[in-house]
Design an enzyme around this catalytic site. Structure first.
Site, PDB file in Angstrom:
ATOM      1  CG  HIS A  55      -1.647   3.542  10.145  1.00 44.07           C
ATOM      2  ND1 HIS A  55      -2.182   3.636   8.878  1.00 44.07           N
ATOM      3  CD2 HIS A  55      -2.643   3.907  10.996  1.00 44.07           C
ATOM      4  CE1 HIS A  55      -3.431   4.043   8.960  1.00 44.07           C
ATOM      5  NE2 HIS A  55      -3.737   4.217  10.238  1.00 44.07           N
ATOM      6  CE1 TYR A  58       0.722  10.061   7.729  1.00 44.44           C
ATOM      7  CE2 TYR A  58       0.352  10.022  10.093  1.00 44.44           C
ATOM      8  CZ  TYR A  58      -0.143  10.002   8.806  1.00 44.44           C
ATOM      9  OH  TYR A  58      -1.484   9.926   8.591  1.00 44.44           O
ATOM     10  CE  LYS A 100      -6.720  12.776   8.776  1.00 42.85           C
ATOM     11  NZ  LYS A 100      -6.425  12.476  10.193  1.00 42.85           N
ATOM     12  CD  GLU A 102      -7.150   8.905   8.849  1.00 44.56           C
ATOM     13  OE1 GLU A 102      -7.737   7.918   9.327  1.00 44.56           O
ATOM     14  OE2 GLU A 102      -6.362   9.605   9.511  1.00 44.56           O
ATOM     15  CG  HIS A 104      -9.599   0.980   7.312  1.00 39.13           C
ATOM     16  ND1 HIS A 104     -10.478   0.096   7.878  1.00 39.13           N
ATOM     17  CD2 HIS A 104      -8.804   1.402   8.336  1.00 39.13           C
ATOM     18  CE1 HIS A 104     -10.247  -0.001   9.179  1.00 39.13           C
ATOM     19  NE2 HIS A 104      -9.236   0.783   9.473  1.00 39.13           N
ATOM     20  CG  ASN A 105      -5.298   1.261   1.341  1.00 38.49           C
ATOM     21  OD1 ASN A 105      -6.399   1.753   1.149  1.00 38.49           O
ATOM     22  ND2 ASN A 105      -4.187   1.921   1.095  1.00 38.49           N
ATOM     23  CG  HIS A 106      -2.400  -3.276   4.489  1.00 34.90           C
ATOM     24  ND1 HIS A 106      -2.203  -2.047   3.913  1.00 34.90           N
ATOM     25  CD2 HIS A 106      -1.285  -4.003   4.224  1.00 34.90           C
ATOM     26  CE1 HIS A 106      -1.009  -2.036   3.329  1.00 34.90           C
ATOM     27  NE2 HIS A 106      -0.435  -3.200   3.499  1.00 34.90           N
ATOM     28  CD  GLN A 250      -9.620  -1.700  12.770  1.00 36.71           C
ATOM     29  OE1 GLN A 250      -9.689  -2.372  11.751  1.00 36.71           O
ATOM     30  NE2 GLN A 250      -8.782  -0.683  12.875  1.00 36.71           N
ATOM     31  CD  GLU A 322      -5.771  -0.290  15.604  1.00 36.82           C
ATOM     32  OE1 GLU A 322      -6.320  -0.595  14.528  1.00 36.82           O
ATOM     33  OE2 GLU A 322      -4.569   0.010  15.690  1.00 36.82           O
ATOM     34  CG  ASN A 513      -2.422  14.493   0.783  1.00 37.36           C
ATOM     35  OD1 ASN A 513      -1.911  13.591   1.431  1.00 37.36           O
ATOM     36  ND2 ASN A 513      -2.091  15.770   0.958  1.00 37.36           N
TER      37      ASN A 513
END
EC number: 6.3.5.3
Length: 750
Positions: A55, A58, A100, A102, A104-106, A250, A322, A513
């Protein structure tokens, strides 16, 4: 003074360390030892494990993402590109926009409300860290089948989390997507976008220059929530025990973030910030290593000075936490009193925890003991780079050969249209969007269900000089298209977002993206990723819109079952005068209706094939980028000249769904005549097309404009009445369209 941890690490080289438990491979751990010339301390291991996670580093995608730079088009508007917290583009009149997207799927699967909420909070802080005022958010959401039990658990929590956090911040949510597909069961996609405004000469960067400058941690205190959250959850596949990861999600406090926004803006105005970084994934580890690496190369931090919510936290936990709503600033010593006074005014706790040095080392102490002594760039910038093997999936050729030509086409096109219009992916999103405040701050001029969101620039910033300028934003993606052809699928995602911005009258300017894929350790997934990046980079070059930044989200799979490859693309555009924007759909009676672009028999990956037959096969529509560029040029100029009264892009569901949605926009019917096969005309999903409504007296001028740009323009009919009438094919009252369109999501989710 107690025993120095670093010295103890030197004297105990064979002491076992829990690197595997922190997601680190043996060869990665060996490399850390090589860099340091010894084994790492526990705190150093914590830093490297999160900073070298997929994450944060990259490591599997870098070799491909470089194409966004090597193939980048020339752009005078680009002020800050990839590598910073967010990209910045010049939008004219001395203003700049930063945006931007981003993932936060999981976390959003593990704990939907907090996962989604903190996804919004994190992307907002990325925008704040560029020196900007955040002015709006968007979200691109994907869930499993709409009637699946787990979708009923995840979706309401995600929507609630987004609405709670964004509404509390006073940020309008102006657009996005909600998509359902069985492939996302257990792996929902929650991609959050934020956009902000700033003066173009007031950009802030994540850097720590100037030995002697102070390092200030400000905002919320540090707690155990989110330890290893985004960095760990987003760097591993999901198994059934993922609910046990709940403590790693979080917890957000939007009211603290609101104070933090206003505090940061006043700090910027007072010019007391040399460099700044938000604390998101990897927390203090990320902020300190990245700031130091981009500055004079050194920093000393006393972890005992970090304000804690839980005094039992160990250094490793402090470094990996986090916890949300935190920022780190580099401040000149003489400016510390003014900095602290502004923070106190906004009731934002602030603590000096360290100092910039020129040693080239990041040194941290705890209880007077040196627990970290590393070159910061090795953690921030020099992580592993993998050229993972990839190859075309074994069944790809068979998938592409299984074209929808063999599928039975409906005899009753009226029933087919209503079925599509009421299907979960095409039904009204009002059940979702009504939970978001789309108009707070009073600068929103377009929002869902418009093709793109649009905001005024002038009133969006306090004390702004008068300007008529506005910005438009759209996000799009289609996992089915990308499954059939990831190269073309990524280009089609960009093309649709580009088109959605253009049909409002705004000139597309730049791209962000969020690339959502399965495990990079699977060569077939890696092929999908490599092809999607190649396709997107090529398309950006052709369309002349640079990628300003974004996010890669890997490991979106359960066991060996990956999601469809889902590149989500956000496009930002600029309009000179928001008063000349083009609204969505049919805005009045008596207008001429026209179809722009060419329609072909293109049903691979289409909503019709998906809804009517549960079929996925064949090839997606052709991504004709030259045609997209020409269509955009027509729409931008037509808006500037006031020729178009309403517009709507054609995408999922084709012309039939676009006509229905255009009627629903203001309750205005239409009567149109089609040529050729009515089924193809209504439900093909050929790209580079738009539906427009033009004043009769302006139609000849508009048609000439289309001809000048070689954009086909087909007159279909006129607006008016209370029904959608396709001569000789179907006749549906607008009220029936509305009933069908509006009922689906409330029936599913209450």
């Amino acid at each position: 003074m107690s025993t120095d941890s670093v010295k103890r690490a030197e004297s105990t080289p064979d002491e076992p360390m829990p690197f595997a438990e922190l997601g680190m491979k043996q060869d990665e751990y060996d490399r850390v030892k090589e860099i340091l010339g010894r084994r790492p301390t526990g705190s150093e291991l914590a830093i490297y494990s999160v900073m070298w996670s997929e994450h944060c580093s990259y490591k599997s995608s870098k070799v491909h993402l470089r194409q966004f730079a090597t193939k980048a088009p020339e752009s005078e508007a680009l002020l800050v590109g990839m590598g910073e917290n967010a990209g910045v583009v010049d939008i004219g009149d001395g203003w700049a926009a930063t945006f931007k997207i981003e993932s936060h799927n999981h976390p959003s699967y593990v704990e939907p409300h907090q996962g989604a909420a903190t996804g919004v909070g994190g992307i907002v802080r990325d925008i704040m860290s560029m020196g900007a005022r955040p002015i709006a958010v968007m979200d691109s959401l994907r869930f499993g089948a709409a009637d699946a039990v787990d979708t009923r658990r995840v979706l309401p929590g995600v929507v609630e989390g987004i609405s709670h956090y964004g509404n509390c911040l006073g940020l309008p949510n102006i657009g996005g997507e909600v998509v359902f597909d069985p492939c996302y069961i257990g792996n929902p996609l929650v991609n959050a976008l934020c956009v902000g405004l700033l003066r173009k000469d007031q950009i802030k960067l994540a850097t720590a220059p100037g030995p002697g400058n102070k390092v200030v941690l400000f905002g919320a205190s540090t707690g155990p929530d989110g330890i290893g959250g985004a960095s760990v959850l987003a760097s591993a596949t999901f198994e059934d025990e993922s609910h046990a990861k709940r403590p790693a999600v979080q917890v957000g406090d939007p009211f603290m973030e609101k104070l933090l926004i206003e505090c940061c803006l006043e700090l910027y105005t007072a010019d007391v910030v040399v460099g700044i970084q938000d604390l998101g994934a990897a927390g203090v580890s990320c902020a300190t290593t990245e700031l130091a690496a981009k500055g004079t190369g050194g920093m000393h931090v006393d972890l005992n000075l970090v304000p804690l919510r839980d005094p039992s936290l160990r250094p490793e936990e402090i470094l990996m936490s986090e916890s949300q709503e935190r920022m780190m600033a580099v401040v000149r010593p003489d400016d510390i009193p003014a900095f602290m006074a502004i923070c106190q005014k906004w009731d934002v706790p602030a603590t000096v925890i360290g100092e910039v040095t020129d040693t080239g080392r990041l040194v941290m102490t705890w209880d007077d003991e040196v627990i970290v002594d590393i070159p910061p760039g090795t953690a921030a910038d020099d992580g592993p780079v993998y050229e993972r093997p990839f190859h075309e999936p074994a069944g790809q050729a068979a998938l592409n050969a299984d074209a929808p030509d063999r599928l039975e086409r409906p005899d009753d096109l009226r029933a087919a249209l209503l079925r599509l219009l009421g299907s979960p992916n095409l039904a009204s999103r009002e059940w979702v969007t009504s939970q978001y405040d789309r108009y707070v701050r009073s600068n929103t001029v377009l929002a869902q269900p418009a093709d793109a969101g649009m905001l005024r620039v002038h009133e969006a910033m306090d004390g702004a000089e008068p300007t008529t300028r506005g910005i438009a934003l759209a996000t799009d993606g289609n996992g089915r298209y990308a499954k059939l052809d990831p190269y073309a699928g990524a280009q089609l995602a960009l093309a649709e977002a580009y088109r959605n911005v253009a049909v409002t009258g705004a000139q597309p300017l730049a791209v962000t993206n969020c690339l959502n894929f399965g495990s990079p350790e699977d060569p077939e997934v890696m092929w999908q990723f490599a092809e999607a990046v190649r396709g997107l980079a090529d398309a950006c070059r052709i369309l002349g819109v640079p990628v300003t930044g974004g996010n890669v989200s890997f490991y979106n799979q359960t066991g060996s079952t990956a999601i469809n490859p889902t590149p989500v693309v956000g496009v930002l555009g600029v309009i000179d005068d928001v008063a000349k924007r083009v609204g969505s759909g049919f805005t009045a009676e008596g207008l001429r209706v026209a179809l722009l672009g060419e329609t072909r028999e293109e049903f691979g990956g289409s909503e019709w094939a998906h809804v009517a037959h549960g079929h996925l096969g064949g090839l997606p529509p052709v991504a004709d980028l030259a045609a997209e560029q020409a269509l955009a040029a027509v729409m931008v100029e037509a808006a500037r000249r006031g020729l178009v009264e309403g517009s709507h892009d054609l995408s999922d569901g084709g012309l039939g769904v676009a006509l229905a949605e255009a009627c629903l926009a203001r309750g205005v019917g239409a009567t149109v005549t089609l040529t050729g096969d009515p089924f193809t005309a209504l439900f093909s999903e050929s790209a580079a097309r738009a539906l427009v409504a033009v004043r009769p007296e302006a139609f000849e001028e508009f048609a000439a404009l289309c001809a000048r740009h070689d954009v086909p323009c087909y007159g279909l009919g006129t607006t008016g009445g209370s029904s959608l009438v396709v001569e000789g094919v179907l006749d549906v009252p607008v009220a029936d369209l509305r009933d069908k369109h509006a009922a689906t999501l409330p029936a599913l989710f209450g």
